[in-house]
Motif scaffolding. Sequence first.
Motif, PDB file in Angstrom:
ATOM      1  N   LYS A  28       4.110 -10.361  -3.632  1.00  0.00           N
ATOM      2  CA  LYS A  28       4.339  -9.115  -4.392  1.00  0.00           C
ATOM      3  C   LYS A  28       3.656  -7.903  -3.768  1.00  0.00           C
ATOM      4  O   LYS A  28       3.404  -6.907  -4.439  1.00  0.00           O
ATOM      5  CB  LYS A  28       3.861  -9.267  -5.840  1.00  0.00           C
ATOM      6  N   ALA A  29       3.347  -7.967  -2.476  1.00  0.00           N
ATOM      7  CA  ALA A  29       2.496  -6.956  -1.859  1.00  0.00           C
ATOM      8  C   ALA A  29       3.275  -5.717  -1.432  1.00  0.00           C
ATOM      9  O   ALA A  29       4.293  -5.810  -0.746  1.00  0.00           O
ATOM     10  CB  ALA A  29       1.789  -7.550  -0.644  1.00  0.00           C
ATOM     11  N   VAL A  30       2.770  -4.541  -1.853  1.00  0.00           N
ATOM     12  CA  VAL A  30       3.237  -3.246  -1.371  1.00  0.00           C
ATOM     13  C   VAL A  30       1.992  -2.404  -1.095  1.00  0.00           C
ATOM     14  O   VAL A  30       1.252  -2.050  -2.012  1.00  0.00           O
ATOM     15  CB  VAL A  30       4.141  -2.527  -2.401  1.00  0.00           C
ATOM     16  N   PHE A  31       1.759  -2.087   0.179  1.00  0.00           N
ATOM     17  CA  PHE A  31       0.566  -1.334   0.564  1.00  0.00           C
ATOM     18  C   PHE A  31       0.959  -0.002   1.193  1.00  0.00           C
ATOM     19  O   PHE A  31       1.959   0.078   1.921  1.00  0.00           O
ATOM     20  CB  PHE A  31      -0.281  -2.120   1.579  1.00  0.00           C
ATOM     21  N   LEU A  32       0.146   1.028   0.954  1.00  0.00           N
ATOM     22  CA  LEU A  32       0.298   2.321   1.602  1.00  0.00           C
ATOM     23  C   LEU A  32      -0.939   2.582   2.445  1.00  0.00           C
ATOM     24  O   LEU A  32      -2.073   2.390   1.985  1.00  0.00           O
ATOM     25  CB  LEU A  32       0.481   3.438   0.562  1.00  0.00           C
ATOM     26  N   TRP A  33      -0.712   3.054   3.682  1.00  0.00           N
ATOM     27  CA  TRP A  33      -1.794   3.258   4.638  1.00  0.00           C
ATOM     28  C   TRP A  33      -1.816   4.710   5.124  1.00  0.00           C
ATOM     29  O   TRP A  33      -0.769   5.318   5.335  1.00  0.00           O
ATOM     30  CB  TRP A  33      -1.611   2.353   5.856  1.00  0.00           C
ATOM     31  N   ASN A  34      -3.033   5.245   5.288  1.00  0.00           N
ATOM     32  CA  ASN A  34      -3.224   6.555   5.903  1.00  0.00           C
ATOM     33  C   ASN A  34      -3.227   6.359   7.419  1.00  0.00           C
ATOM     34  O   ASN A  34      -4.124   5.714   7.964  1.00  0.00           O
ATOM     35  CB  ASN A  34      -4.549   7.173   5.433  1.00  0.00           C
ATOM     36  N   MET A  35      -2.256   6.963   8.116  1.00  0.00           N
ATOM     37  CA  MET A  35      -2.130   6.722   9.547  1.00  0.00           C
ATOM     38  C   MET A  35      -2.933   7.710  10.389  1.00  0.00           C
ATOM     39  O   MET A  35      -2.839   7.689  11.618  1.00  0.00           O
ATOM     40  CB  MET A  35      -0.657   6.742   9.946  1.00  0.00           C
ATOM     41  N   GLU A  36      -3.707   8.558   9.738  1.00  0.00           N
ATOM     42  CA  GLU A  36      -4.674   9.385  10.461  1.00  0.00           C
ATOM     43  C   GLU A  36      -5.998   8.642  10.610  1.00  0.00           C
ATOM     44  O   GLU A  36      -6.616   8.638  11.666  1.00  0.00           O
ATOM     45  CB  GLU A  36      -4.888  10.711   9.723  1.00  0.00           C
ATOM     46  N   SER A  37      -6.407   7.992   9.511  1.00  0.00           N
ATOM     47  CA  SER A  37      -7.685   7.267   9.515  1.00  0.00           C
ATOM     48  C   SER A  37      -7.497   5.756   9.611  1.00  0.00           C
ATOM     49  O   SER A  37      -8.482   5.021   9.735  1.00  0.00           O
ATOM     50  CB  SER A  37      -8.468   7.596   8.246  1.00  0.00           C
ATOM     51  N   TYR A  38      -6.242   5.289   9.519  1.00  0.00           N
ATOM     52  CA  TYR A  38      -5.926   3.849   9.541  1.00  0.00           C
ATOM     53  C   TYR A  38      -6.653   3.103   8.425  1.00  0.00           C
ATOM     54  O   TYR A  38      -7.227   2.027   8.636  1.00  0.00           O
ATOM     55  CB  TYR A  38      -6.256   3.236  10.906  1.00  0.00           C
ATOM     56  N   THR A  39      -6.625   3.681   7.243  1.00  0.00           N
ATOM     57  CA  THR A  39      -7.232   3.057   6.069  1.00  0.00           C
ATOM     58  C   THR A  39      -6.176   2.907   4.971  1.00  0.00           C
ATOM     59  O   THR A  39      -5.176   3.637   4.947  1.00  0.00           O
ATOM     60  CB  THR A  39      -8.400   3.901   5.539  1.00  0.00           C
ATOM     61  N   MET A  40      -6.418   1.965   4.067  1.00  0.00           N
ATOM     62  CA  MET A  40      -5.487   1.753   2.972  1.00  0.00           C
ATOM     63  C   MET A  40      -5.634   2.844   1.914  1.00  0.00           C
ATOM     64  O   MET A  40      -6.746   3.195   1.519  1.00  0.00           O
ATOM     65  CB  MET A  40      -5.712   0.381   2.331  1.00  0.00           C
ATOM     66  N   ILE A  41      -4.498   3.389   1.483  1.00  0.00           N
ATOM     67  CA  ILE A  41      -4.506   4.406   0.428  1.00  0.00           C
ATOM     68  C   ILE A  41      -4.499   3.744  -0.936  1.00  0.00           C
ATOM     69  O   ILE A  41      -5.345   4.011  -1.780  1.00  0.00           O
ATOM     70  CB  ILE A  41      -3.288   5.339   0.569  1.00  0.00           C
ATOM     71  N   ARG A  42      -3.541   2.866  -1.159  1.00  0.00           N
ATOM     72  CA  ARG A  42      -3.430   2.162  -2.438  1.00  0.00           C
ATOM     73  C   ARG A  42      -2.491   0.977  -2.309  1.00  0.00           C
ATOM     74  O   ARG A  42      -1.707   0.880  -1.359  1.00  0.00           O
ATOM     75  CB  ARG A  42      -2.932   3.101  -3.541  1.00  0.00           C
ATOM     76  N   LYS A  43      -2.576   0.088  -3.284  1.00  0.00           N
ATOM     77  CA  LYS A  43      -1.634  -1.011  -3.425  1.00  0.00           C
ATOM     78  C   LYS A  43      -0.784  -0.745  -4.654  1.00  0.00           C
ATOM     79  O   LYS A  43      -1.308  -0.436  -5.727  1.00  0.00           O
ATOM     80  CB  LYS A  43      -2.383  -2.341  -3.568  1.00  0.00           C
ATOM     81  N   LEU A  44       0.526  -0.856  -4.501  1.00  0.00           N
ATOM     82  CA  LEU A  44       1.443  -0.585  -5.605  1.00  0.00           C
ATOM     83  C   LEU A  44       1.760  -1.875  -6.349  1.00  0.00           C
ATOM     84  O   LEU A  44       2.122  -2.886  -5.747  1.00  0.00           O
ATOM     85  CB  LEU A  44       2.734   0.049  -5.070  1.00  0.00           C
ATOM     86  N   GLU A  45       1.622  -1.833  -7.656  1.00  0.00           N
ATOM     87  CA  GLU A  45       1.845  -3.001  -8.509  1.00  0.00           C
ATOM     88  C   GLU A  45       3.119  -2.814  -9.321  1.00  0.00           C
ATOM     89  O   GLU A  45       3.323  -1.757  -9.930  1.00  0.00           O
ATOM     90  CB  GLU A  45       0.659  -3.197  -9.467  1.00  0.00           C
ATOM     91  N   GLY A  46       3.983  -3.841  -9.336  1.00  0.00           N
ATOM     92  CA  GLY A  46       5.191  -3.742 -10.134  1.00  0.00           C
ATOM     93  C   GLY A  46       6.205  -4.831  -9.854  1.00  0.00           C
ATOM     94  O   GLY A  46       6.940  -5.257 -10.749  1.00  0.00           O
ATOM     95  N   HIS A  47       6.238  -5.331  -8.633  1.00  0.00           N
ATOM     96  CA  HIS A  47       7.183  -6.395  -8.298  1.00  0.00           C
ATOM     97  C   HIS A  47       6.672  -7.747  -8.800  1.00  0.00           C
ATOM     98  O   HIS A  47       5.467  -7.950  -8.971  1.00  0.00           O
ATOM     99  CB  HIS A  47       7.420  -6.460  -6.795  1.00  0.00           C
ATOM    100  N   LEU A  48       7.623  -8.675  -9.005  1.00  0.00           N
ATOM    101  CA  LEU A  48       7.306  -9.992  -9.553  1.00  0.00           C
ATOM    102  C   LEU A  48       7.546 -11.119  -8.559  1.00  0.00           C
ATOM    103  O   LEU A  48       7.386 -12.292  -8.905  1.00  0.00           O
ATOM    104  CB  LEU A  48       8.152 -10.238 -10.814  1.00  0.00           C
ATOM    105  N   ASN A  49       7.930 -10.769  -7.343  1.00  0.00           N
ATOM    106  CA  ASN A  49       8.216 -11.776  -6.316  1.00  0.00           C
ATOM    107  C   ASN A  49       7.962 -11.139  -4.949  1.00  0.00           C
ATOM    108  O   ASN A  49       7.541  -9.988  -4.866  1.00  0.00           O
ATOM    109  CB  ASN A  49       9.670 -12.253  -6.440  1.00  0.00           C
ATOM    110  N   ASP A  50       8.216 -11.884  -3.883  1.00  0.00           N
ATOM    111  CA  ASP A  50       7.992 -11.360  -2.546  1.00  0.00           C
ATOM    112  C   ASP A  50       8.769 -10.059  -2.338  1.00  0.00           C
ATOM    113  O   ASP A  50       9.917  -9.924  -2.783  1.00  0.00           O
ATOM    114  CB  ASP A  50       8.441 -12.373  -1.493  1.00  0.00           C
ATOM    115  N   VAL A  51       8.154  -9.120  -1.639  1.00  0.00           N
ATOM    116  CA  VAL A  51       8.791  -7.842  -1.312  1.00  0.00           C
ATOM    117  C   VAL A  51       9.141  -7.885   0.170  1.00  0.00           C
ATOM    118  O   VAL A  51       8.279  -8.137   1.017  1.00  0.00           O
ATOM    119  CB  VAL A  51       7.867  -6.652  -1.619  1.00  0.00           C
TER     120      VAL A  51
END
Length: 420
Positions: A234-257
């Motif tokens: 169920k993983a959905v991740f957003l990354w900052n590509m200037e600093s190469y750090t994770m911005i947030r994880k999005l929650e909502g799906h119930l199965n593999d994305v």
Amino acid sequence: MWSQFIVNTAKPPEAQARLIADLWAPVAPFEQKSGRETWTVAFAPDGSYFAWSKGHRVVKLVPWSLCENKRLYDNEHDNAVNKILRKQNGYSQKNHPEEHTIDCGDIVWALAFGSSVPEKQSRCVNIEWHRFKFGQDQLLLATGLSNGRIKIWDVYTGRFLLNLMDHNEVVRDLTFAPDGSLILVSASRDKTLRVWDLKDDGNMVTVLRGHHNWVYCCAFSPNSNILCSVGAGKAVFLWNMESYTMIRKLEGHLNDVVSCEFSPDGALLATASYDTRVIVWDPHTGSILFELGHLFPPPTPIFAGGANDRWVKSVAFCHDGLHIASIADDKMVRFWRIGKDCPAEVAPLSNGLCCAFSPDGSVLATGTQDGSVHFWATPRHVPCLQHLCRMALRRVMITTSVENLPIPPKIVEYLTYRTN
């Protein structure tokens, strides 16, 4: 010749997506086995080439103008004669692109086109000497393989350039930064994303860790500042590509994305999941704006999290910012309009695996398990002036900036895609 372009001129019924043409795989008893799937299709950013993995380690590069004009060569002899005539007449490879068949040495799971902009320099500090000098006219193709390698090719010549080796599992997806920097991101079953700088001879910049299972897909925002990655669990991740750090994880799906893509203005993010849904998010706030369900009535969480026969395999955003395409296990391809609960057009498609829109948004290419590609006409809909203004504004303003504007709430809702 391997590919055969078949034109369909029949007029479809209302709400039926129109099939334009097909690229069929040859049918032979020894080829009816695993390994011939079209796992990925891709268009060059400038619309010059179309590429697809036709199975058995081979990638086909076809000038998109040939597909549009329905002028694919009839046989290999004609292809060779045309090459000789072009060379004798002094034709350039860029202005008169040629078809190429590339043997990548292993099953191809991912494709991505990349082009260079001279103003975008390498992030490498020591750039006194480089093996490769990628110019403005260079067009590259990256191929992700089953053995974990990434091979880089010159599209105009079909020549092999680079071999990127660091993944130890299947490279499931590839994406170039749209800004012309030739930054390449790879997503792998080894649970990592790796960032490569092709202007620095393909050296690896960093490794993005956070996924606990396979990573299926990754996509850049149009301004190249944000990367979305999706995967199993169920993983959905957003990354900052200037600093190469994770911005947030999005929650909502119930199965593999398994698939993701940003809208052309960067204001929306679409993710496809095995839970029978495509979710459209606001990537700047992490909120769910609307859902596109492929099963009615909507399944229970337990049913959505299992083998529900409606797994959504792929999603793509049209460049008009109005339409989304999806492919599911129910043997259908769907065209959705932003903000609508029901598909605008549908069509039968057996064993679909992937999809991608052409750069002008007029055609959707879909790949299937038998190695074939089918081309569909995007629903015709003239964007209203309000939508065009909204897209222009959202290309330069994130959601919080729009919400702080001294304008009526109704306009804010429209500009943030909460109403249409």
